[in-house]
Scaffold this active site. Sequence first.
Site, PDB file in Angstrom:
ATOM      1  NE  ARG A   1      -3.677   0.793   2.191  1.00  0.00           N
ATOM      2  CZ  ARG A   1      -4.939   1.087   2.949  1.00  0.00           C
ATOM      3  NH1 ARG A   1      -4.857   1.980   3.691  1.00  0.00           N
ATOM      4  NH2 ARG A   1      -5.924   0.401   2.504  1.00  0.00           N
TER       5      ARG A   1
ATOM      6  CG  HIS B   1      -8.930   0.515  -2.075  1.00  0.00           C
ATOM      7  ND1 HIS B   1      -7.988  -0.695  -1.710  1.00  0.00           N
ATOM      8  CD2 HIS B   1      -9.452   0.766  -1.066  1.00  0.00           C
ATOM      9  CE1 HIS B   1      -8.313  -0.924  -0.489  1.00  0.00           C
ATOM     10  NE2 HIS B   1      -9.062   0.109   0.032  1.00  0.00           N
TER      11      HIS B   1
ATOM     12  CD  GLN C   1     -13.229  -1.099   0.321  1.00  0.00           C
ATOM     13  OE1 GLN C   1     -12.255  -0.882   1.045  1.00  0.00           O
ATOM     14  NE2 GLN C   1     -14.201  -1.455   0.629  1.00  0.00           N
TER      15      GLN C   1
ATOM     16  CG  ASP D   1     -13.281   7.344  -0.746  1.00  0.00           C
ATOM     17  OD1 ASP D   1     -13.103   6.906   0.758  1.00  0.00           O
ATOM     18  OD2 ASP D   1     -12.206   7.477  -1.332  1.00  0.00           O
TER      19      ASP D   1
ATOM     20  CB  CYS E   1     -13.847   1.976   1.099  1.00  0.00           C
ATOM     21  SG  CYS E   1     -13.007   3.760   1.144  1.00  0.00           S
TER      22      CYS E   1
ATOM     23  NE  ARG F   1     -11.073  -4.437   1.659  1.00  0.00           N
ATOM     24  CZ  ARG F   1     -10.090  -3.566   1.929  1.00  0.00           C
ATOM     25  NH1 ARG F   1     -10.043  -2.638   2.865  1.00  0.00           N
ATOM     26  NH2 ARG F   1      -8.806  -3.727   1.488  1.00  0.00           N
TER      27      ARG F   1
END
Length: 333
Positions: free
Chosen positions: A107, A134, A137, A231, A273, A318
Amino acid sequence: ATQLEGRHFLKELDFTAEEFRGLVDLAAELKAAKRAGAEVQRLRGKNIALIFEKTSTRTRCAFEVAAADQGASTTYLDPAASQLGHKESVKDTARVLGRMFDGIEYRGESQAAVEELAAYAGVPVFNGLTDDWHPTQMLADVLTMTEHTGKPPASTALAYLGDARFNMGNSYLVTGALLGMDVRIVAPRAYWPADDVVAAARRAARASGAAITLTDDVAQGVAGADFVATDVWVSMGEPKEVWDERIENLAPYSVTMDVLRATGNADVRFLHCLPAFHDLGTLIGRELHERHGLTALEVSDEVFESAHSVVFDQAENRMHTIKAVLVATIAGV
Ligand code: CP
Ligand code: NVA
């Protein structure tokens, strides 16, 4: 079998729709097996490196729990604790970790960095979020959507509101395009995904039959949606100073009960998320509240805490979906 042994997981459009759906189906099987106490460990003796140049709660925990459930060990490297980027290049780090580990999660800001890691590691590399995409996700969100509607993605309408120029907006657009969804980006023009992202999504949509909409009109954008997603308005790595301009530009795109009502769908679900700025109890939330008198940022507390909200199912998923990526790419399941 997903036939993904040895593959990297770097961005959505590296996969066919069938491969992507295969990972989501595998995650559903793994979730059911864990719940039934019947999980089969396929990663015993394997070792997975987790490189985090940006912070995380869900992604790190999902990788660690998924690996432990499957019998693998993990090593966590934070920005301060590794040489990466300070004293050692991505290329050298890749070749070192590739000698010790069976898979590497990364990441950070740069998509180019995770791709370079993949080019030199010799083992599967997983994108745990970059500024551009992402993808883990997206697996979780597609699993969550399928669980809640019972409909395939190709019969699902998703509207994403807010800053769509970053990882989440980009990823929803291309994932929707890949899977044949009715996907809408609802944001001021300046916050739409970049032209190359939109072009890639349009190409994928021609193959899948997806409907792609970019609009700045909230009522039009959310009409008939099964899911409304958003988001944070300021992402990791962006300076605090941009909050003022974001609030000014994006306030009309805050997901409130009025927005959910405008879908015309009593069963509409809300996706995020996480982390979310909904309860202005966080430090930044309080400060913004005092400065702007706002009661909601990207989502109101009322929506977040309502029966429409499926954000904690997303968070749980996740783990199941990351587990699917690990067993598919490392164990060849
Ligand atoms: N959704 C998500 O990636 O959360 P973290 O930043 O906590 O990993
Ligand atoms: N766009 C957000 C997503 C966090 C999971 C960020 O990059 O900070």
